[in-house]
Design an enzyme around this catalytic site. Structure first.
Site, PDB file in Angstrom:
ATOM      1  N   ASP A 120       0.820  -1.204   0.000  1.00 20.34           N
ATOM      2  CA  ASP A 120       0.000   0.000   0.000  1.00 20.34           C
ATOM      3  C   ASP A 120       0.856   1.257   0.000  1.00 20.34           C
ATOM      4  O   ASP A 120       2.000   1.242   0.427  1.00 20.34           O
ATOM      5  CB  ASP A 120      -0.872   0.065   1.264  1.00 20.34           C
ATOM      6  N   ASP A 121       0.224   2.338  -0.422  1.00 21.26           N
ATOM      7  CA  ASP A 121       0.650   3.736  -0.204  1.00 21.26           C
ATOM      8  C   ASP A 121       1.667   4.289  -1.175  1.00 21.26           C
ATOM      9  O   ASP A 121       1.978   5.467  -1.109  1.00 21.26           O
ATOM     10  CB  ASP A 121       1.132   3.969   1.230  1.00 21.26           C
ATOM     11  N   HIS A 168      -5.915   2.870  -4.382  1.00 21.75           N
ATOM     12  CA  HIS A 168      -5.890   3.105  -2.926  1.00 21.75           C
ATOM     13  C   HIS A 168      -6.241   4.562  -2.597  1.00 21.75           C
ATOM     14  O   HIS A 168      -5.861   5.072  -1.559  1.00 21.75           O
ATOM     15  CB  HIS A 168      -4.504   2.740  -2.383  1.00 21.75           C
ATOM     16  N   HIS A 176      -5.379   9.339   0.145  1.00 20.44           N
ATOM     17  CA  HIS A 176      -5.424   8.525   1.362  1.00 20.44           C
ATOM     18  C   HIS A 176      -6.308   9.082   2.490  1.00 20.44           C
ATOM     19  O   HIS A 176      -5.932   9.050   3.663  1.00 20.44           O
ATOM     20  CB  HIS A 176      -3.997   8.299   1.886  1.00 20.44           C
ATOM     21  N   TYR A 188      -6.928   2.833   5.473  1.00 24.76           N
ATOM     22  CA  TYR A 188      -7.214   2.434   6.863  1.00 24.76           C
ATOM     23  C   TYR A 188      -8.208   1.275   6.942  1.00 24.76           C
ATOM     24  O   TYR A 188      -8.651   0.924   8.038  1.00 24.76           O
ATOM     25  CB  TYR A 188      -7.730   3.617   7.698  1.00 24.76           C
ATOM     26  N   HIS A 195       3.786  -2.117   3.174  1.00 22.38           N
ATOM     27  CA  HIS A 195       3.791  -0.789   2.557  1.00 22.38           C
ATOM     28  C   HIS A 195       5.107  -0.566   1.824  1.00 22.38           C
ATOM     29  O   HIS A 195       6.177  -0.780   2.407  1.00 22.38           O
ATOM     30  CB  HIS A 195       3.577   0.277   3.632  1.00 22.38           C
TER      31      HIS A 195
END
Length: 189
Positions: A2-3, A53, A57, A94, A144
């Site tokens: 992720d991210d 995603h 965020h 989240y 991540h």
């Protein structure tokens, strides 16, 4: 993962995955793509999957339907503009989901059931130990690609799990043949 993409850490993760011949799914943040399109192209070329995603965020449960659509659509557009296929999977930041979010996202939700908390770790050994403890057949481990610590932990994690006869697949490969409705939530087998 992720991210990302992150120009400082994502290339290291991609190099490890390529060396280990392990595919992965990268849930990208749209605002981090401009200037990093080559990383998405490399992911696609290497057989990795790209998921949505969000644009920047946020907690989707605190957004309006218009804001949700904007977050999804902007990210889809920038991924397409990078020359790779539009994502079909969405991982909410989240893991924040409610009925309003479900009814306003036109992608399959791809969540996780194993979190080694690389975002809170101070040392790679913490991530390694947590991943090895949490990993279960059919599980989805959420790491991540924005942390050096994660890239330092990745090779030992892969080696350990391969030694335990784990087989690595993308989210879509894991979901293949599973009864997941188009807007359902998938956590792992």
């Amino acid at each position: 993962f992720d991210d990302g993409p992150n120009p400082l850490t994502t290339p290291d993760i991609l190099a490890i995955l390529e060396k280990e011949q392990v595919p992965a799914t990268f849930f990208v943040v749209g605002s981090r793509i401009p200037g990093n399109e080559v990383l998405l192209q490399r992911m696609a070329h290497d057989g990795d999957e790209i998921g949505n995603h969000s644009w920047n965020h946020p907690d989707f449960t605190k957004l309006t339907p218009v804001q949700i659509k904007q977050q999804i659509d902007q990210t889809q557009a920038v991924v397409l503009a990078a020359g790779v296929p539009a994502p079909t999977l969405f991982r909410p930041p989240y893991g924040a989901v409610n009925d309003m979010v479900r009814s306003n996202v036109d992608l399959t939700f791809a969540l996780w059931n194993e979190d080694p908390k690389d975002w809170a770790a101070n040392r790679p050994t913490q991530v390694i130990a947590a991943s090895e403890t949490a990993a279960q057949p059919g599980g989805v481990v959420d790491l991540h690609d924005i942390y050096h610590l994660t890239s330092h932990a990745l090779t030992p994690i892969i080696d350990n799990l391969k030694g335990r006869s784990f087989h690595f697949v993308t989210m879509s490969q894991l979901m293949a043949g599973q009864p997941v409705p188009p807007h359902g939530e998938f956590f792992g087998r």
